[in-house]
Every structure is written in structure tokens, then in C-alpha cells.
Design an enzyme around this catalytic site. Structure first.
Site, PDB file in Angstrom:
ATOM      1  N   LYS A 189       0.832  -1.194   0.000  1.00 24.98           N
ATOM      2  CA  LYS A 189       0.000   0.000   0.000  1.00 24.98           C
ATOM      3  C   LYS A 189       0.874   1.255   0.000  1.00 24.98           C
ATOM      4  CE  LYS A 189      -3.929  -2.256   0.446  1.00 24.98           C
ATOM      5  NZ  LYS A 189      -5.066  -2.155  -0.494  1.00 24.98           N
ATOM      6  N   HIS A 320     -10.294  -8.558  -7.767  1.00 22.97           N
ATOM      7  CA  HIS A 320     -10.039  -8.069  -6.419  1.00 22.97           C
ATOM      8  C   HIS A 320     -10.577  -9.025  -5.357  1.00 22.97           C
ATOM      9  CE1 HIS A 320     -11.633  -5.748  -2.863  1.00 22.97           C
ATOM     10  NE2 HIS A 320     -10.357  -5.426  -2.816  1.00 22.97           N
TER      11      HIS A 320
END
Length: 390
Positions: A189, A320
Site C-alpha cells: 500500500k 479483487h
């Protein structure tokens, strides 16, 4: 014509070989061992995530065939999905489970006044996935094979070890552990308020895992257009597989301009809640890698429609989350895809997916190849049943 057909009751005829007799819905809260934070938390848009809400659907037919499906919600929305699924549950009784497309249309029109995307279709997704699972189980085939697999394994990468709440040294150790377990790539991230912190963190990861390991980053929609442009240029040196969600999920124009200006591919789509919303991305050339989420867009029936559109534009596919579903769908996509590895869901199921050589492997188990665990039953907060179990 579609609306009239959708409102009609169950139809039987010579081709109707079975009917749906019993349905059980379960609302399950999966606790996370550590509160999870990405850039949306650092920018104050969300609180750390402590659990994931799941909607499970179990079906059984008059002939004794069974199927299981699920949808989910992170943070708010889980009780709403369960409530909507409960309200429309009786509309499936007596239907031929093979008529999946017609059933999807019937269910979406049952709640059309609240929309044909978002929470309503996410509730429908659990039914749709269960019907596809049932169909593949009845055929004695893994779902990927029923759909027409292009491969028996799919490249996989890990996300869960690289969240922003995790200290850098732990991210490095997590990356090494993922690769040692047979996972093929690592995603971390980004989206710190100070982008230099992202770059330092990413440089450390690249140094630890080496230049040849596939590496991705995910900004979780937290950059504006100028920041995404600057960060995108700064990230070029790391040889990334993609930059994920650099902009707001609905900024198709911004994503298109960014994708055209960078060498690094741009990936997005996970937050969109319908095929129509993804089509806007595809139409505008806003993604090099499309990232649909089957539970979010209405299930497997809708995913297959989207996959056909993506293939026509020669897009890469990287679904996802929900690897238990997406492994099968990615295996059936013609262009070599990626699938995302999250171990969060593993306690919900008796089975585990096999991973080796950088790839996730389709098992020989029929359907999705999953059964609910006793732990999932223990985490169940509400149930609802309709019909009579054969």
C-alpha cells in the site's frame, strides 16, 4: 419485455429438470487479528477495519443438488446485504437452478427501485455464485472447467502483508514469507501524506525482494490528479507491474490521462459496483489492468459479461479479493491474469487453495471447491431459511 419476463413466476416445461427447494442465508462477521489501515484511514476518510461482514447463501434442489455462494462488505453494509437477500429469497423457490441468467434478472428487478448496482446487486451476487457452484458441482467439474478454463493455475500476488499500518521492517519480512510460501508477487500500500515515505518504503521492499520479483503498489484512491502524476513518474524506476487506484474510482478521465502518460500500467475497478461502471473505464481507456470484484458487481453472471468486454479491449485481468471465487474466473480468462492472495477468508472454509511456483492452482474439487467451516458457523450472527430441505 425484460421486466415482464423477470416478474413472471417459476416456469416449468420439458427442459426443466430440477427446482430450488430450500435456501439458507447466513450473516457472518469475520474478525481480523489486527485492525487494518490503508491510505483512506491515514487521510481520515475511514476508521481502521476490524472485521469483514459476509453474506452466505446455501441452496438445495428437489433432486438434492447443493450450492454455496457469498458476498461481503468491509465496514458498513453487511446487515443491509443480508436484509435485502432475505426480502427477495422467496423469489427463487421453484425456479430451475440452471436458469441462472433469468434468475439474476428476476432478482434485480425485484429490488429495482433501490437500484441495479451497489448493495442490491451485491446481495444478489451471493445467490448467483451459489447457482454457479451448484451447476458445476452437479456436472462434477471445478467451476473453472465448467466455464472453459484456459489454464489450471493462475499467477498470484500477496496484498495482506503490505498495509500501511504495518511497520516497514515487518512489511519486508512479510514479503519474504509470501515468496517463500510459493506466492509469485507482492503488492504494498502507498498513499502516505508525505509521498517520500512511500518511496523510501518501496525502495526497501525492492531491495529486499530483488529486481525480478513482480511488485505492485495500491494507493486506494487517495491521490488527486497532480499528485498521481508526480508519484507515477517517481515510481517508474521500480519496474512495477501496476499502480493501483491512483485516483478516485469514478474518475475515468483522470485514470485515462494518467495511463496514457506513464510507462507503468494503471490498474483500477475494484470499487465499482456494476458492469456499466466498468464499461466507462474500458470505453475511456482508463485502465491497463481491470480489477472487477464478482461479489461487488452482482456475481459470476455479471463478471462473465465484463470479462468479455475486457478481453475485446485486450486488457489484463486481476480480480479483487475473494480468491476462492476469482481463481476460477481468472483461470477462464483468455489473457494471462493475476489473482490476489488474501489469507483472511481461510478460517471460513474447510479447504485451502494450493499455491506453488508463484501460482494458485485450481483443485479437482467440484464447483468452487469450498464448504463452510464450524468456525464460520460460530461467527454467524443471523440466519434465515425459506422452503423445505429435501
Amino acid at each position: 419485455m425484460t421486466q415482464t419476463t423477470a416478474q413472471a413466476g417459476p416456469r416449468t416445461g420439458e427442459a426443466t429438470l430440477d427446482t430450488i427447494a430450500w435456501i439458507r442465508l447466513s450473516s457472518v462477521a469475520l474478525p481480523l487479528a489486527t485492525p487494518v489501515s490503508d491510505a483512506k484511514v491515514l487521510t481520515g476518510r475511514q476508521r481502521p477495519m476490524t472485521e469483514v461482514a459476509f453474506l452466505f447463501v446455501e441452496l438445495e434442489t428437489a433432486e438434492g443438488h447443493r450450492g454455496i455462494g457469498f458476498s461481503y462488505s468491509k465496514r458498513a453494509g453487511g446487515p443491509g446485504q443480508f436484509a435485502h437477500a432475505k426480502e427477495i429469497s422467496g423469489d427463487l423457490l421453484g425456479e430451475d437452478p440452471s436458469d441462472i441468467g433469468r434468475i439474476w434478472t428476476k432478482l434485480v428487478w425485484a429490488g429495482a427501485s433501490v437500484g441495479r448496482s451497489g448493495l442490491a446487486t451485491q446481495a444478489i451476487a451471493a445467490y448467483d455464485v451459489a447457482l454457479w457452484d451448484l451447476k458445476a458441482r452437479r456436472a462434477g467439474l471445478p467451476l473453472a472447467k465448467l466455464l472453459g478454463a484456459h489454464r489450471d493455475s493462475v499467477r498470484c500476488y500477496n496484498t495482506s502483508g503490505g498495509f500501511l499500518h504495518t511497520p516497514t521492517e515487518q512489511v519486508l519480512d512479510n514479503a519474504e514469507a509470501s515468496l517463500a510460501s510459493g506466492i509469485g508477487g507482492v503488492k504494498i500500500k502507498v498513499g502516505h501524506p508525505d509521498g517520500r515515505q512511500d518511496l523510501r518504503r518501496l525502495a526497501a521492499v525492492r531491495e529486499r525482494i530483488g529486481d525480478d520479483v513482480p511488485l505492485m503498489v495500491d494507493a486506494n484512491q487517495q491521490w488527486d490528479r497532480p499528485t498521481a502524476q508526480r508519484m507515477g513518474r517517481a515510481l517508474e524506476e521500480f519496474g512495477l507491474v501496476w499502480i493501483e487506484e491512483p485516483l478516485d474510482a469514478y474518475d475515468a478521465q483522470g485514470h485515462a490521462a494518467l495511463a496514457a502518460s506513464l510507462d507503468t500500467p494503471v490498474a483500477t475497478g475494484e470499487m465499482l459496483a456494476s458492469v456499466a461502471e466498468h464499461w466507462e473505464l474500458i470505453r475511456q481507456g482508463a485502465a491497463d489492468v481491470i480489477q472487477p470484484d464478482a461479489p461487488r458487481i452482482g456475481g459470476i453472471t455479471q463478471f462473465l459479461k465484463l470479462a468479455a468486454l475486457a478481453e475485446h479491449q485486450q486488457l489484463q485481468l486481476a480480480p479483487h479479493f475473494a480468491m476462492e471465487i476469482h481463481l476460477h474466473l481468472a483461470a477462464a480468462y483468455p489473457i494471462e491474469p493475476w489473482v490476489e492472495h488474501f489469507d483472511w477468508l481461510e478460517p471460513l472454509f474447510e479447504e485451502r487453495l494450493a499455491i506453488s511456483g508463484g501460482r494458485m492452482h485450481v483443485s479437482a474439487r467440484p464447483g468452487l471447491g469450498i464448504t463452510l467451516s464450524e468456525q464460520a458457523r460460530a461467527w454467524t450472527q443471523a440466519t434465515h431459511e425459506v422452503g423445505t430441505r429435501p
